[in-house]
Design a protein around this motif. Sequence first.
Motif, PDB file in Angstrom:
ATOM      1  N   GLU A 185     -13.856 -40.207 -59.077  1.00 11.04           N
ATOM      2  CA  GLU A 185     -13.601 -41.644 -58.489  1.00 11.04           C
ATOM      3  C   GLU A 185     -14.009 -42.483 -59.663  1.00 11.04           C
ATOM      4  N   GLU A 186     -14.057 -43.803 -59.025  1.00  7.54           N
ATOM      5  CA  GLU A 186     -14.271 -45.026 -60.202  1.00  7.54           C
ATOM      6  C   GLU A 186     -15.789 -44.868 -60.824  1.00  7.54           C
ATOM      7  N   GLN A 187     -16.721 -44.571 -59.797  1.00  4.32           N
ATOM      8  CA  GLN A 187     -18.080 -44.151 -60.026  1.00  4.32           C
ATOM      9  C   GLN A 187     -18.592 -42.793 -59.503  1.00  4.32           C
ATOM     10  N   GLY A 188     -19.030 -42.121 -60.301  1.00  5.16           N
ATOM     11  CA  GLY A 188     -19.475 -40.592 -59.981  1.00  5.16           C
ATOM     12  C   GLY A 188     -20.607 -40.210 -60.775  1.00  5.16           C
ATOM     13  N   THR A 189     -21.274 -39.105 -60.039  1.00  4.78           N
ATOM     14  CA  THR A 189     -22.305 -38.388 -61.021  1.00  4.78           C
ATOM     15  C   THR A 189     -21.957 -36.973 -60.653  1.00  4.78           C
ATOM     16  N   LEU A 190     -21.697 -36.332 -61.848  1.00  2.00           N
ATOM     17  CA  LEU A 190     -21.677 -34.627 -62.024  1.00  2.00           C
ATOM     18  C   LEU A 190     -23.361 -34.057 -62.122  1.00  2.00           C
ATOM     19  N   ASP A 191     -23.381 -33.490 -61.039  1.00  2.00           N
ATOM     20  CA  ASP A 191     -24.833 -32.580 -60.997  1.00  2.00           C
ATOM     21  C   ASP A 191     -24.568 -31.055 -61.237  1.00  2.00           C
ATOM     22  N   VAL A 192     -25.469 -30.424 -62.156  1.00  2.00           N
ATOM     23  CA  VAL A 192     -25.307 -28.762 -62.497  1.00  2.00           C
ATOM     24  C   VAL A 192     -26.554 -28.444 -62.349  1.00  2.00           C
ATOM     25  N   THR A 193     -26.578 -27.482 -61.532  1.00  2.00           N
ATOM     26  CA  THR A 193     -27.698 -26.511 -61.551  1.00  2.00           C
ATOM     27  C   THR A 193     -27.487 -25.116 -61.863  1.00  2.00           C
ATOM     28  N   ALA A 194     -28.388 -24.495 -62.949  1.00  2.00           N
ATOM     29  CA  ALA A 194     -28.099 -23.237 -63.024  1.00  2.00           C
ATOM     30  C   ALA A 194     -29.455 -22.529 -62.938  1.00  2.00           C
ATOM     31  N   GLU A 195     -29.229 -21.279 -62.562  1.00  2.00           N
ATOM     32  CA  GLU A 195     -30.399 -20.448 -62.434  1.00  2.00           C
ATOM     33  C   GLU A 195     -30.293 -18.928 -63.229  1.00  2.00           C
ATOM     34  N   ASP A 196     -31.186 -18.577 -63.994  1.00  2.00           N
ATOM     35  CA  ASP A 196     -30.957 -17.391 -64.748  1.00  2.00           C
ATOM     36  C   ASP A 196     -31.714 -16.301 -64.154  1.00  2.00           C
ATOM     37  N   SER A 197     -31.622 -14.914 -64.871  1.00  2.00           N
ATOM     38  CA  SER A 197     -32.264 -13.794 -64.091  1.00  2.00           C
ATOM     39  C   SER A 197     -33.824 -13.830 -64.028  1.00  2.00           C
ATOM     40  N   ASN A 198     -34.346 -14.498 -64.783  1.00  2.00           N
ATOM     41  CA  ASN A 198     -35.798 -14.843 -64.449  1.00  2.00           C
ATOM     42  C   ASN A 198     -36.518 -15.826 -63.629  1.00  2.00           C
ATOM     43  N   GLY A 199     -35.264 -16.148 -62.889  1.00  2.00           N
ATOM     44  CA  GLY A 199     -35.660 -17.511 -62.114  1.00  2.00           C
ATOM     45  C   GLY A 199     -35.959 -18.819 -62.439  1.00  2.00           C
ATOM     46  N   ARG A 200     -35.516 -18.754 -63.815  1.00  2.00           N
ATOM     47  CA  ARG A 200     -35.673 -20.197 -64.213  1.00  2.00           C
ATOM     48  C   ARG A 200     -34.481 -21.078 -63.847  1.00  2.00           C
TER      49      ARG A 200
ATOM     50  N   TYR B 173     -30.406 -13.433 -68.353  1.00  2.00           N
ATOM     51  CA  TYR B 173     -29.166 -14.105 -68.362  1.00  2.00           C
ATOM     52  C   TYR B 173     -28.754 -15.231 -67.316  1.00  2.00           C
ATOM     53  N   VAL B 174     -27.904 -16.034 -67.576  1.00  2.00           N
ATOM     54  CA  VAL B 174     -27.443 -17.077 -66.440  1.00  2.00           C
ATOM     55  C   VAL B 174     -26.985 -16.220 -65.458  1.00  2.00           C
ATOM     56  N   LYS B 175     -27.540 -16.595 -64.046  1.00  2.00           N
ATOM     57  CA  LYS B 175     -26.783 -15.810 -62.914  1.00  2.00           C
ATOM     58  C   LYS B 175     -25.943 -16.798 -62.193  1.00  2.00           C
ATOM     59  N   THR B 176     -26.347 -18.019 -62.122  1.00  2.00           N
ATOM     60  CA  THR B 176     -25.590 -18.907 -61.016  1.00  2.00           C
ATOM     61  C   THR B 176     -25.353 -20.179 -61.782  1.00  2.00           C
ATOM     62  N   VAL B 177     -24.246 -20.785 -61.320  1.00  2.00           N
ATOM     63  CA  VAL B 177     -24.016 -22.164 -61.814  1.00  2.00           C
ATOM     64  C   VAL B 177     -23.295 -22.940 -60.741  1.00  2.00           C
ATOM     65  N   ALA B 178     -24.105 -23.919 -60.331  1.00  2.00           N
ATOM     66  CA  ALA B 178     -23.634 -25.114 -59.257  1.00  2.00           C
ATOM     67  C   ALA B 178     -23.088 -26.249 -59.746  1.00  2.00           C
ATOM     68  N   ILE B 179     -21.853 -26.641 -59.692  1.00  2.00           N
ATOM     69  CA  ILE B 179     -21.224 -27.805 -60.000  1.00  2.00           C
ATOM     70  C   ILE B 179     -21.142 -28.700 -58.786  1.00  2.00           C
ATOM     71  N   ARG B 180     -21.544 -29.922 -58.939  1.00  2.00           N
ATOM     72  CA  ARG B 180     -21.358 -30.651 -57.669  1.00  2.00           C
ATOM     73  C   ARG B 180     -21.005 -32.011 -58.295  1.00  2.00           C
ATOM     74  N   TYR B 181     -20.038 -32.709 -57.492  1.00  2.00           N
ATOM     75  CA  TYR B 181     -19.605 -34.324 -57.716  1.00  2.00           C
ATOM     76  C   TYR B 181     -19.982 -35.037 -56.736  1.00  2.00           C
ATOM     77  N   ASN B 182     -20.600 -36.136 -56.943  1.00  2.00           N
ATOM     78  CA  ASN B 182     -21.121 -36.825 -55.795  1.00  2.00           C
ATOM     79  C   ASN B 182     -21.618 -36.044 -54.587  1.00  2.00           C
ATOM     80  N   GLY B 183     -22.233 -34.925 -54.861  1.00  2.00           N
ATOM     81  CA  GLY B 183     -22.836 -34.523 -53.707  1.00  2.00           C
ATOM     82  C   GLY B 183     -21.929 -33.077 -53.196  1.00  2.00           C
ATOM     83  N   ALA B 184     -20.756 -33.349 -53.746  1.00  2.00           N
ATOM     84  CA  ALA B 184     -19.545 -32.223 -53.033  1.00  2.00           C
ATOM     85  C   ALA B 184     -19.391 -31.297 -54.010  1.00  2.00           C
ATOM     86  N   PRO B 185     -19.501 -29.883 -53.609  1.00  2.00           N
ATOM     87  CA  PRO B 185     -19.251 -28.961 -54.389  1.00  2.00           C
ATOM     88  C   PRO B 185     -17.614 -28.901 -55.296  1.00  2.00           C
TER      89      PRO B 185
END
Lengths: 319, 276
Positions: free
Chosen positions: B247-262, B212-224
């Motif tokens: 903001e006018e320009q930005g990037t959303l980054d998502v990192t998820a890790e599952d219970s198998n370490g993927r 199962y999915v264990k963690t999800v980290a959502i960042r916008y322009n590097g900030a949590p």
Amino acid sequence: MAAAATFLRPSARAALAGVWLSVWLFGAAAPATADPLPVFEVAPGVFVHAGRHEETDATNAGDIANCGFVVGDDAVAVIDSGGSPIVGHRLREAIRAHTDRPIRYVVNTHMHPDHILGNVAFLPDQPDFVAHGNLQAALAARGEHYRQAFDAAVGAAAAAEVRIIPPTLAVADRLELDLGGRVLDLAAWSVAHSDNDLTVLDRRTKTLWAGDLLFMERAPAIDGSVLGWLRTLDALAAVPAARVVPGHGPPSSPWPDAAADLRRYLGRVVEGVREVQAAHGTIQQAVDTVAADEAPRWRLFESYNPRNVTAAFAELEWE
Amino acid sequence: MTTPHRTISTLSVTALAGAAWLCLSGAGALAASPQEERWDLLRDMYFSGRTVEDAGPLLSLEAPKRANDAAVVPIRIVTAPGSGVQVTAVHLIVDENPVPMAATFRFPHGDSPQAIDTRLRVNAYTNITAVAETSDGRLLRTTQFVKASGGCSAPALKNAQLAVARMGKMKLNLPDNIVAGKPLTAQLLISHPNYTGMQYDQLNHYFIPAHYVKTVAIRYNGAPVLDVQSDISMSEDPSIHFSLVPEEQGTLDVTAEDSNGRVFQESWPIRANSGS
């Protein structure tokens, strides 16, 4: 098409014999007599019992889905065994009232308990339990939940006999079952009503047993993929059958006209959910509005439409 | 459909396939409601020794009265921090599920109101509980009772093969009109079977391992923006609606890790109209 069945014997046979033996040892085998289920001969040698349009409870003991049997020159095939051990015993009595030929196959059209919990009644016949190749995994994920649900709905006494019987013959694509002068064509479908739908065509009478790929009168339940179900109905329409036995509904109906209501309903669900999603609406908004005007056309609609819309919503947002 | 356990006298937590199972047994004569008895056990397990107060207006929870589909029960939690009190995290608990703690949402901007929508598995008749953590160290609780689904709806995958084939794919749904500086609601979808580990293979006599999915980290322009810890009471293909101020320009980054370490990663550019 070539037969592509996976034969699980002999290990499954041994496991099954073990189950059968324990049933026998602990005295939980069939009661000596059970009231035979009323069955209707929809075509020569094809017998159907029509279940009630109700949820399983202590009064109906799971008699809520269609089940029945086909009689060949040498053997009998059961097609769905009913929604409880009790219904299974009663179906077996109905078979014995019509023929003394051996029950060689119990075909399960899919995983749902209202179609498979009668299996245990046929263990003394040592039949092959025939199912879609995905059924076993689907039941691994759900069997315990189904058992608890049956216990809560029907009661502990009736639930004591419930057993989840693994298939002994898994159908990956197509399989022919020869009952003696009578061949049944089994077809395994990709995800639709469930991910383990299996149909049976009796060549002699051109009777198609659709399992829960066809609901009539009773609101359907989407437990697989709504888009897959619509695609499967397209393919099923081409099956050269004169009549169909639905999983829920009358004992038989002309094919393919019988699927018109189901196709329309599923289409409405897809179209309605897509509209809500296009407007960035929520699942609850979809549940409150989608396919609402279908309500008068289906029994148990209020119980199943919200579920179907929810399932379709989760599926369609990945389109 | 299933009857919940009405009496609880012992609680045992067993590590199995990486998941903590909450097992109930025995019978005891207990005065309080079964839901409150259950909650007492959960409070001791998750918030041992701490006081948990009624949330009042700082936290609200929306849930349907009945689980329509046992595998996909939509839930919304809304925080309303005020008068110098930040809401820094919310725990979401399905009281009667085998692993009750479904998810913890941590908000880096605890001083602003947050709305989170997600979907849960609901096995039985149950309270769903949300517990907020505040910056002044309080725990605030609110609950909703949800009836189990009927008609043999099981909290299990509908399309097991597809779930595996699509694992790790993500989608981000954004509103049509995005204005810089104005909060928006975005939906993140992560395709994952979220296997519960409680699926018993009848023929081969083993439990299919939890995955199962264990963690999800959502960042916008590097900030949590949001950090989520989740478990098997989250639906397959986890869905999270969250708030973001673009903001006018930005990037959303998502990192998820599952219970198998993927580890699954995805980025999306977000372009906003100027907010003048």
